[in-house]
Write a protein that holds these residues in place. Structure first.
Motif, mmCIF file in Angstrom:
data_model
loop_
_atom_site.group_PDB
_atom_site.id
_atom_site.type_symbol
_atom_site.label_atom_id
_atom_site.label_comp_id
_atom_site.label_asym_id
_atom_site.label_seq_id
_atom_site.Cartn_x
_atom_site.Cartn_y
_atom_site.Cartn_z
ATOM 1 N N PRO A 20 27.952 37.071 45.296
ATOM 2 C CA PRO A 20 27.066 36.019 44.794
ATOM 3 C C PRO A 20 26.039 35.615 45.846
ATOM 4 O O PRO A 20 26.364 35.508 47.029
ATOM 5 C CB PRO A 20 28.024 34.865 44.487
ATOM 6 C CG PRO A 20 29.342 35.530 44.250
ATOM 7 C CD PRO A 20 29.373 36.712 45.180
ATOM 8 N N THR A 21 24.813 35.408 45.397
ATOM 9 C CA THR A 21 23.723 35.074 46.321
ATOM 10 C C THR A 21 24.063 33.877 47.189
ATOM 11 O O THR A 21 23.751 33.844 48.376
ATOM 12 C CB THR A 21 22.434 34.783 45.529
ATOM 13 O OG1 THR A 21 22.140 35.906 44.700
ATOM 14 C CG2 THR A 21 21.266 34.533 46.460
ATOM 15 N N LEU B 18 21.242 43.260 45.167
ATOM 16 C CA LEU B 18 22.446 42.474 45.427
ATOM 17 C C LEU B 18 23.221 43.063 46.595
ATOM 18 O O LEU B 18 23.253 44.276 46.794
ATOM 19 C CB LEU B 18 23.337 42.445 44.182
ATOM 20 C CG LEU B 18 22.702 41.815 42.936
ATOM 21 C CD1 LEU B 18 23.549 42.095 41.713
ATOM 22 C CD2 LEU B 18 22.522 40.319 43.130
ATOM 23 N N VAL B 19 23.842 42.183 47.373
ATOM 24 C CA VAL B 19 24.644 42.608 48.519
ATOM 25 C C VAL B 19 26.000 43.112 48.033
ATOM 26 O O VAL B 19 26.617 42.524 47.145
ATOM 27 C CB VAL B 19 24.841 41.430 49.500
ATOM 28 C CG1 VAL B 19 25.773 41.829 50.635
ATOM 29 C CG2 VAL B 19 23.490 40.984 50.049
ATOM 30 N N CYS B 20 26.451 44.209 48.600
ATOM 31 C CA CYS B 20 27.742 44.780 48.212
ATOM 32 C C CYS B 20 28.877 44.146 49.021
ATOM 33 O O CYS B 20 28.773 43.976 50.234
ATOM 34 C CB CYS B 20 27.771 46.286 48.470
ATOM 35 S SG CYS B 20 26.590 47.220 47.498
ATOM 36 N N LYS B 21 29.945 43.828 48.343
ATOM 37 C CA LYS B 21 31.151 43.342 49.001
ATOM 38 C C LYS B 21 31.822 44.490 49.739
ATOM 39 O O LYS B 21 31.768 45.646 49.300
ATOM 40 C CB LYS B 21 32.098 42.774 47.936
ATOM 41 C CG LYS B 21 33.308 42.026 48.460
ATOM 42 C CD LYS B 21 34.060 41.398 47.292
ATOM 43 C CE LYS B 21 35.243 40.559 47.756
ATOM 44 N NZ LYS B 21 35.946 39.927 46.604
ATOM 45 N N ALA C 69 41.310 43.171 41.991
ATOM 46 C CA ALA C 69 41.229 43.394 40.541
ATOM 47 C C ALA C 69 40.387 42.323 39.859
ATOM 48 O O ALA C 69 39.732 42.588 38.836
ATOM 49 C CB ALA C 69 42.628 43.423 39.937
ATOM 50 N N ASN C 70 40.371 41.116 40.418
ATOM 51 C CA ASN C 70 39.592 40.025 39.825
ATOM 52 C C ASN C 70 38.095 40.324 39.816
ATOM 53 O O ASN C 70 37.363 39.799 38.973
ATOM 54 C CB ASN C 70 39.852 38.714 40.565
ATOM 55 C CG ASN C 70 41.236 38.154 40.284
ATOM 56 O OD1 ASN C 70 41.825 38.453 39.247
ATOM 57 N ND2 ASN C 70 41.761 37.361 41.201
ATOM 58 N N ASP C 71 37.639 41.133 40.782
ATOM 59 C CA ASP C 71 36.217 41.489 40.838
ATOM 60 C C ASP C 71 35.818 42.362 39.647
ATOM 61 O O ASP C 71 34.640 42.468 39.322
ATOM 62 C CB ASP C 71 35.899 42.225 42.141
ATOM 63 C CG ASP C 71 36.022 41.337 43.368
ATOM 64 O OD1 ASP C 71 35.513 40.205 43.319
ATOM 65 O OD2 ASP C 71 36.636 41.767 44.359
ATOM 66 N N PHE C 72 36.788 43.009 39.025
ATOM 67 C CA PHE C 72 36.521 43.950 37.946
ATOM 68 C C PHE C 72 36.890 43.400 36.573
ATOM 69 O O PHE C 72 36.867 44.133 35.588
ATOM 70 C CB PHE C 72 37.290 45.254 38.193
ATOM 71 C CG PHE C 72 36.853 45.979 39.436
ATOM 72 C CD1 PHE C 72 35.895 46.984 39.374
ATOM 73 C CD2 PHE C 72 37.382 45.644 40.672
ATOM 74 C CE1 PHE C 72 35.479 47.649 40.518
ATOM 75 C CE2 PHE C 72 36.974 46.304 41.824
ATOM 76 C CZ PHE C 72 36.020 47.305 41.743
ATOM 77 N N SER C 73 37.244 42.127 36.502
ATOM 78 C CA SER C 73 37.679 41.563 35.219
ATOM 79 C C SER C 73 36.924 40.281 34.889
ATOM 80 O O SER C 73 36.393 39.596 35.773
ATOM 81 C CB SER C 73 39.187 41.284 35.241
ATOM 82 O OG SER C 73 39.489 40.240 36.150
ATOM 83 N N PRO D 128 30.750 40.733 38.705
ATOM 84 C CA PRO D 128 30.072 41.354 39.844
ATOM 85 C C PRO D 128 30.259 42.865 39.961
ATOM 86 O O PRO D 128 29.385 43.558 40.485
ATOM 87 C CB PRO D 128 30.680 40.629 41.053
ATOM 88 C CG PRO D 128 31.147 39.316 40.518
ATOM 89 C CD PRO D 128 31.604 39.606 39.134
ATOM 90 N N ALA D 129 31.374 43.391 39.464
ATOM 91 C CA ALA D 129 31.626 44.831 39.593
ATOM 92 C C ALA D 129 30.692 45.667 38.727
ATOM 93 O O ALA D 129 30.637 46.890 38.886
ATOM 94 C CB ALA D 129 33.079 45.143 39.245
#
Length: 223
Positions: free
Chosen positions: A35-36, A51-54, A61-65, A92-93
């Motif tokens: 997030p910005t 966007l910046v990559c984590k 798993a929460n990033d993909f749901s 975000p994913a």
């Protein structure tokens, strides 16, 4: 000699134009967007799609749901519809993956007003109810392609073409849409024309739409 130089320059230009005609494929497994608000000025990070990559080692798993599409949208508004998006800002994913989706809820007679997605084709499926859908082809034909869909029916809206959906059933309606971009963009025609900031000159709109200038001012006041 000059003709050969011109030929090769033209060929190189054509190749470059072709190369930039569509999004490139990702070169990594994923690029979960940060997030910005979480990116500080002191973090020097490479951005992908702006966007910046984590750090891949820190993703979960929460990033993909995403949760919430089972919740009906609030249709108590002027148009009687609600779009619940699942774009890259919500999930975000999706960054670099070129897809997104949305839930659409419609009250009786509710409409998702004419709009278009500048970066995505949309595939639309009715889950409940009867929904009239349609899109308009480009100039000079401007032909309306329209159909009433029922539960389980699917329809496609081509990228960049103005389209709409309206509930024509006797109860509430629900649909799911898939889009071919992580951030398809939405330009609602009436909002863009009559709700721009600052206003488009009323005399220009009056001439464009063949309306009285006072009517244009009333429409601008609404949006």
């Amino acid at each position: 000699m000059a003709a050969k130089v011109f030929f090769f320059c033209s060929l190189a230009l054509a190749i470059l134009c072709f190369a930039y005609a569509s999004d490139s494929s990702p070169l990594q497994d994923f690029c979960v967007a940060v997030p910005t608000a979480s990116v500080t000025l002191f973090n020097v990070s490479v951005t992908v799609n702006g966007l910046v990559c984590k750090d891949p080692k820190q993703v979960t798993a929460n990033d993909f749901s995403f949760s919430g599409l089972h919740i009906p949208g609030n249709t108590s508004n002027a148009v009687g519809s609600k779009v619940t998006p699942v774009f890259v800002n919500q999930l975000p994913a999706l960054n670099t993956l070129g897809i997104s989706m949305a839930r659409l809820d419609y009250a009786i007679s509710g409409i998702n007003p004419p709009h278009f997605h500048p970066r995505a084709t949309e595939i639309f499926m009715v889950l409940e109810g009867s929904i009239r859908v349609g899109f308009v082809t480009s100039n000079p034909e401007n032909r309306l392609i329209t159909k009433v869909l029922n539960k389980g029916d699917v329809f496609v809206f081509p990228v960049g073409l103005a389209h709409f959906q309206q509930n024509v059933g006797t109860g509430n309606a629900v649909a799911i849409a898939g889009l071919s971009s992580q951030n398809p963009g939405v330009i609602t025609v009436a909002n863009a024309v009559f709700g721009s900031k600052p206003d488009i000159a009323p005399d220009a709109l009056a001439k464009a739409f063949q309306l009285d200038k006072n009517i244009v001012s009333q429409l601008q006041a609404k949006f």
